[in-house]
Motif scaffolding. Structure first.
Motif, PDB file in Angstrom:
ATOM      1  N   PRO A   2       0.837  -1.216   0.000  1.00 19.15           N
ATOM      2  CA  PRO A   2       0.000   0.000   0.000  1.00 19.15           C
ATOM      3  C   PRO A   2       0.867   1.260   0.000  1.00 19.15           C
ATOM      4  CG  PRO A   2      -0.784  -1.576   1.632  1.00 19.15           C
ATOM      5  CD  PRO A   2       0.533  -2.088   1.143  1.00 19.15           C
ATOM      6  N   GLU A   3       0.318   2.314  -0.618  1.00 24.00           N
ATOM      7  CA  GLU A   3       1.038   3.584  -0.625  1.00 24.00           C
ATOM      8  C   GLU A   3       1.273   4.062   0.806  1.00 24.00           C
ATOM      9  OE1 GLU A   3      -1.255   6.278  -2.922  1.00 24.00           O
ATOM     10  OE2 GLU A   3      -0.774   5.323  -4.838  1.00 24.00           O
ATOM     11  N   PRO A   4       2.410   4.708   1.060  1.00 24.56           N
ATOM     12  CA  PRO A   4       3.412   5.233   0.106  1.00 24.56           C
ATOM     13  C   PRO A   4       4.587   4.291  -0.108  1.00 24.56           C
ATOM     14  CG  PRO A   4       3.809   6.161   2.248  1.00 24.56           C
ATOM     15  CD  PRO A   4       2.645   5.233   2.412  1.00 24.56           C
ATOM     16  N   HIS A   5       4.451   3.020   0.285  1.00 26.95           N
ATOM     17  CA  HIS A   5       5.581   2.101   0.220  1.00 26.95           C
ATOM     18  C   HIS A   5       5.806   1.627  -1.213  1.00 26.95           C
ATOM     19  CE1 HIS A   5       5.454   2.039   4.571  1.00 26.95           C
ATOM     20  NE2 HIS A   5       4.176   1.703   4.523  1.00 26.95           N
ATOM     21  N   PRO A   6       7.051   1.486  -1.620  1.00 27.62           N
ATOM     22  CA  PRO A   6       7.342   0.987  -2.975  1.00 27.62           C
ATOM     23  C   PRO A   6       7.158  -0.517  -3.057  1.00 27.62           C
ATOM     24  CG  PRO A   6       9.385   1.365  -1.783  1.00 27.62           C
ATOM     25  CD  PRO A   6       8.285   1.837  -0.880  1.00 27.62           C
ATOM     26  N   ALA A   7       7.110  -1.018  -4.288  1.00 26.83           N
ATOM     27  CA  ALA A   7       7.027  -2.457  -4.509  1.00 26.83           C
ATOM     28  C   ALA A   7       8.360  -3.113  -4.146  1.00 26.83           C
ATOM     29  CB  ALA A   7       6.664  -2.745  -5.959  1.00 26.83           C
ATOM     30  N   VAL A   8       8.293  -4.397  -3.793  1.00 23.72           N
ATOM     31  CA  VAL A   8       9.500  -5.151  -3.458  1.00 23.72           C
ATOM     32  C   VAL A   8       9.486  -6.442  -4.261  1.00 23.72           C
ATOM     33  CG1 VAL A   8       9.665  -4.180  -1.135  1.00 23.72           C
ATOM     34  CG2 VAL A   8       8.380  -6.290  -1.519  1.00 23.72           C
ATOM     35  N   VAL A   9      10.593  -7.162  -4.218  1.00 23.54           N
ATOM     36  CA  VAL A   9      10.728  -8.435  -4.915  1.00 23.54           C
ATOM     37  C   VAL A   9      11.059  -9.511  -3.890  1.00 23.54           C
ATOM     38  CG1 VAL A   9      12.062  -9.754  -6.599  1.00 23.54           C
ATOM     39  CG2 VAL A   9      11.448  -7.377  -7.084  1.00 23.54           C
ATOM     40  N   LEU A  10      10.324 -10.621  -3.966  1.00 17.88           N
ATOM     41  CA  LEU A  10      10.590 -11.782  -3.124  1.00 17.88           C
ATOM     42  C   LEU A  10      11.170 -12.898  -3.982  1.00 17.88           C
ATOM     43  CD1 LEU A  10       7.332 -11.888  -0.946  1.00 17.88           C
ATOM     44  CD2 LEU A  10       9.548 -10.897  -0.352  1.00 17.88           C
ATOM     45  N   THR A  11      12.004 -13.727  -3.381  1.00 17.48           N
ATOM     46  CA  THR A  11      12.663 -14.812  -4.106  1.00 17.48           C
ATOM     47  C   THR A  11      12.300 -16.157  -3.488  1.00 17.48           C
ATOM     48  OG1 THR A  11      14.648 -14.800  -2.727  1.00 17.48           O
ATOM     49  CG2 THR A  11      14.580 -13.242  -4.580  1.00 17.48           C
ATOM     50  N   ARG A  12      12.658 -17.220  -4.199  1.00 21.69           N
ATOM     51  CA  ARG A  12      12.431 -18.557  -3.658  1.00 21.69           C
ATOM     52  C   ARG A  12      13.220 -18.779  -2.380  1.00 21.69           C
ATOM     53  NH1 ARG A  12      12.687 -22.373  -9.090  1.00 21.69           N
ATOM     54  NH2 ARG A  12      10.631 -21.802  -9.930  1.00 21.69           N
ATOM     55  N   ASP A  13      14.404 -18.203  -2.317  1.00 19.04           N
ATOM     56  CA  ASP A  13      15.192 -18.335  -1.096  1.00 19.04           C
ATOM     57  C   ASP A  13      14.487 -17.675   0.082  1.00 19.04           C
ATOM     58  OD1 ASP A  13      17.125 -19.718  -2.459  1.00 19.04           O
ATOM     59  OD2 ASP A  13      18.408 -17.954  -2.809  1.00 19.04           O
ATOM     60  N   ASP A  14      13.822 -16.540  -0.165  1.00 24.32           N
ATOM     61  CA  ASP A  14      13.056 -15.882   0.900  1.00 24.32           C
ATOM     62  C   ASP A  14      11.931 -16.789   1.395  1.00 24.32           C
ATOM     63  OD1 ASP A  14      14.603 -13.582   0.597  1.00 24.32           O
ATOM     64  OD2 ASP A  14      13.228 -12.722  -0.894  1.00 24.32           O
ATOM     65  N   ALA A  52      11.759 -20.090   1.117  1.00 26.13           N
ATOM     66  CA  ALA A  52      12.324 -21.251   1.801  1.00 26.13           C
ATOM     67  C   ALA A  52      12.761 -20.893   3.222  1.00 26.13           C
ATOM     68  CB  ALA A  52      13.503 -21.802   1.006  1.00 26.13           C
ATOM     69  N   ALA A  53      13.355 -19.722   3.392  1.00 25.65           N
ATOM     70  CA  ALA A  53      13.792 -19.290   4.725  1.00 25.65           C
ATOM     71  C   ALA A  53      12.601 -19.064   5.646  1.00 25.65           C
ATOM     72  CB  ALA A  53      14.629 -18.023   4.604  1.00 25.65           C
ATOM     73  N   ALA A  54      11.487 -18.535   5.092  1.00 25.45           N
ATOM     74  CA  ALA A  54      10.309 -18.268   5.915  1.00 25.45           C
ATOM     75  C   ALA A  54       9.685 -19.556   6.445  1.00 25.45           C
ATOM     76  CB  ALA A  54       9.277 -17.484   5.108  1.00 25.45           C
ATOM     77  N   GLY A  63       5.295 -21.995  -4.000  1.00 24.79           N
ATOM     78  CA  GLY A  63       6.718 -22.269  -4.088  1.00 24.79           C
ATOM     79  C   GLY A  63       7.298 -23.102  -2.968  1.00 24.79           C
ATOM     80  N   THR A  64       6.495 -23.458  -1.953  1.00 25.22           N
ATOM     81  CA  THR A  64       7.012 -24.281  -0.853  1.00 25.22           C
ATOM     82  C   THR A  64       6.930 -25.772  -1.142  1.00 25.22           C
ATOM     83  OG1 THR A  64       4.862 -24.375   0.256  1.00 25.22           O
ATOM     84  CG2 THR A  64       6.302 -22.513   0.810  1.00 25.22           C
ATOM     85  N   VAL A  65       6.289 -26.167  -2.244  1.00 27.82           N
ATOM     86  CA  VAL A  65       6.050 -27.591  -2.504  1.00 27.82           C
ATOM     87  C   VAL A  65       7.346 -28.405  -2.535  1.00 27.82           C
ATOM     88  CG1 VAL A  65       5.249 -29.225  -4.256  1.00 27.82           C
ATOM     89  CG2 VAL A  65       3.831 -27.266  -3.626  1.00 27.82           C
ATOM     90  N   PRO A  66       8.408 -27.984  -3.218  1.00 32.34           N
ATOM     91  CA  PRO A  66       9.630 -28.819  -3.229  1.00 32.34           C
ATOM     92  C   PRO A  66      10.204 -29.043  -1.834  1.00 32.34           C
ATOM     93  CG  PRO A  66       9.712 -27.181  -4.982  1.00 32.34           C
ATOM     94  CD  PRO A  66       8.553 -26.823  -4.119  1.00 32.34           C
ATOM     95  N   GLU A  67      10.244 -27.991  -1.005  1.00 32.48           N
ATOM     96  CA  GLU A  67      10.796 -28.157   0.345  1.00 32.48           C
ATOM     97  C   GLU A  67       9.916 -29.082   1.187  1.00 32.48           C
ATOM     98  OE1 GLU A  67      10.553 -25.280  -1.215  1.00 32.48           O
ATOM     99  OE2 GLU A  67      12.670 -24.727  -1.452  1.00 32.48           O
TER     100      GLU A  67
END
Length: 602
Positions: free
Chosen positions: A258-270, A272-274, A310-314
């Motif tokens: 939500p504004e005013p925050h910018p968009a971010v990018v999440l990865t598979r490693d993120d 998996a760590a979560a 994306g959690t299926v392999p783990e």
């Protein structure tokens, strides 16, 4: 299932609703405007309080996110309305079921005759009652309730000897992903796919997968920011779910905040760590789960993994590390729904204890309104008959009394949806208005006959006068009977309220007309009656409330002046015309509320 029958299976999950239908032995996915699913959320407009579902509801939430609830089934399970929401959970789920059933009926070309609803977990008695009530509100049959784990097991083991019921030890472990943490369930496939035990795979000291990703996204967007507000924002949670799904097929996924925050990018490693802290406890959870089910690991014949994120392999690797058999992965939610259809159909049909639907009682205002209008109709007729043949027959009063008789039948028809039972396949509102149309005509004929005989006049004139008042209202009742089966069930309670005859203005008009025929007194009852008739006419006109009030004041004063100069015959006839106008306007609201094939958006 016999040809022509339509068995609908629905899964209203936290974010998306999917459905399949079985007809003629073939199972097909329900398509919503060319898409295989629709958003589960429900939006309620602040001004009209009307509920919308699917894509229109999600689009409306862009400007008013506080009026949108993405997971109505969660509200229904707990039985508590959303914070600040004005709609109740039963109405919200019913609105979604209406849209799904309409889409299925259009595709299959028939109405729903059997219903299966998937729940994420086993629901308690009261929650199941509410789910049955939601189905009844949507005009659907009582549902078979199947858990997602049981349906997934049935789908994965389709054609397997595990479902034969003769082999001992036919037990299946089902693991679902995509939620806060993975969930494990043990199913007895040989005995009706009963659930033996269930437990979340979770480290209590760690945040859930979604919470960890939200905290990570907040820190990346604005370092040092407090993520607590984002944890309660459904828009952020929805972005997380979309990112998790995207990470199943690509290494990176964007996430909007939500504004005013910018968009971010999440990865598979993120991702998996979560989930790492929770999956580390999977072996321990499996051990406890099997102990709760009183099983040994060797008795588990199959493992079903349900999910497409994306959690299926783990999770697959963790299940293999826990000493369980190789997994059968079910990624398509329509496959799970197909399993639910199999579970609630012969020969695997599950027997479910009937759930008592709470009694729906007619509103006191609706009952008293019908009684009041009926009393006014009879009162006017008695006054006409008692004055005959000493005075000329007031045909306009015969017309009004007959119109009120038809309006009484209309008011009684509105009570039809209430009562102790909701019989399957019965549309009591439609039958009530069919009866109202017929009874209105019959009563008008009787009124005209009685008035004519009492006055010693040819009955043809009085019959014409009576029918002139009743036929327009009866015709409108017949039109409502035609469109009633297609009225959106979620909107039906509000429409029933607005379709009640204006009982108090009707009583005021009847009193005013009656007072004009009172003789033998020095009181200006004729002027008082004319004033009451004018005010009642203005209050009955189907206009905006302010315009009605202004019209009532003007007509009240005008009729009082007219009463001093001559007969009030024409103002009485004008009130009959206003009643017909009101009936036509109410009928139009029913006709325009019925959805047309292909016009609903998903």
């Amino acid at each position: 299932m016999p040809a022509g029958d339509l068995h609908l299976a629905v899964d209203i999950s936290a974010w998306w609703t999917t459905a399949v239908y079985e007809s003629g032995g073939t199972v097909q996915p329900v398509v919503f405007e060319g898409r295989p699913r629709l958003p589960s959320g429900v939006f309620q407009a602040r001004d009209t309080r009307a509920l919308s579902t699917g894509t229109p509801a999600l689009a409306a939430s862009v400007t008013h996110p506080e009026d949108y609830r993405p997971d109505p089934m969660t509200l229904l399970q707990t039985g508590t309305p959303a914070p600040g929401a004005r709609f109740d959970p039963v109405a919200a789920v019913a609105a979604v079921l209406v849209q799904v059933a309409e889409a299925a009926s259009v595709q299959a070309g028939s109405t729903v005759t059997a219903l299966t609803i998937i729940t994420a977990q086993t629901w308690g008695h009261r929650a199941r009652q509410r789910l049955h009530q939601a189905a009844a509100t949507a005009g659907l049959p009582p549902p078979h309730i199947v858990t997602a784990a049981a349906a997934a097991a049935a789908a994965a083991l389709s054609g397997s000897t595990l479902t034969g019921g003769t082999r001992p030890g036919s037990f299946v472990a089902v693991c679902t992903t995509g939620d806060a943490t993975p969930e494990l369930t043990v199913i007895d496939a040989a005995h009706g796919f009963q659930q033996l035990a269930a437990a979340p795979v979770r480290d209590p000291g760690a945040p859930t997968v979604d919470e960890a990703l939200i905290q990570l996204a907040a820190e990346r967007a604005t370092p040092g920011t407090d993520p607590s507000a984002a944890l309660d924002d459904w828009r952020v949670a929805r972005e997380i779910q979309q990112a998790r799904t995207a990470l199943a097929v690509q290494p990176r996924a964007p996430m909007l905040l939500p504004e005013p925050h910018p968009a971010v990018v999440l990865t598979r490693d993120d991702l998996a760590a979560a989930g790492a802290a929770h999956l580390a406890r999977l072996r321990e959870t499996v051990k406890q789960l099997l102990a709760d089910a009183d099983l040994d690991p060797s008795e588990v014949n199959a493992v079903v993994l349900v999910g497409d994120d994306g959690t299926v392999p783990e999770v697959q690797a963790a299940l293999a590390g826990a000493g369980l058999p190789p997994t059968v992965t079910v990624r398509d939610p329509h496959a799970v729904l197909t399993g639910a259809v199999r579970l609630s159909s012969p020969p695997m049909g599950l027997t479910e204890a009937p759930v008592r639907i709470p009694r729906t009682r007619p509103m006191l205002g609706a009952v008293s309104g019908a009684v009041l209008v009926g009393a006014c109709s009879i009162g006017l007729l008695i006054q006409v008959v008692s004055g005959a043949p000493a005075v000329p027959l007031p045909l306009e009063n015969v017309t009004l009394s007959a119109a009120l008789a038809a309006l009484t039948a209309w008011a009684v028809a509105l009570l039809a949806p209430g009562g102790k039972k909701q019989p399957e396949g019965e549309n009591r509102l439609r039958r009530g208005f069919v009866a109202a149309a017929a009874i209105g005509i019959v009563l008008a004929w009787l009124y005209g006959l009685v008035a004519g005989v009492s006055a010693g006049d040819p009955t043809e004139t009085s019959l014409r006068s009576a029918l002139a008042g009743a036929v327009p209202i009866a015709a409108c009742a017949a039109v409502i009977a035609l469109v009633a089966p297609r009225l959106p069930a979620a909107a039906l309670p509000e429409w029933l309220r607005t379709a009640r005859p204006p009982a108090l203005p009707v009583a005021m008009a009847a009193l005013g007309v009656g007072l004009q025929r009172v003789t033998g007194t020095d009181l200006p009852l004729d002027m008082l009656g004319a004033t009451l008739l004018g005010i009642a006419t203005g209050l009955t006109v189907p206009l905006a409330p302010t315009l009605r009030l202004v019209t009532a004041l003007l007509l009240g004063a005008g009729y009082a002046l007219v009463s001093a100069t001559g007969s009030m015959r024409y103002p009485t006839i004008a009130y009959v015309a206003v009643l017909a106008w009101w009936a036509a306007t109410t009928t139009a609201t029913a006709a325009t509320a019925t959805p047309r094939a292909g016009t609903r958006t998903g």
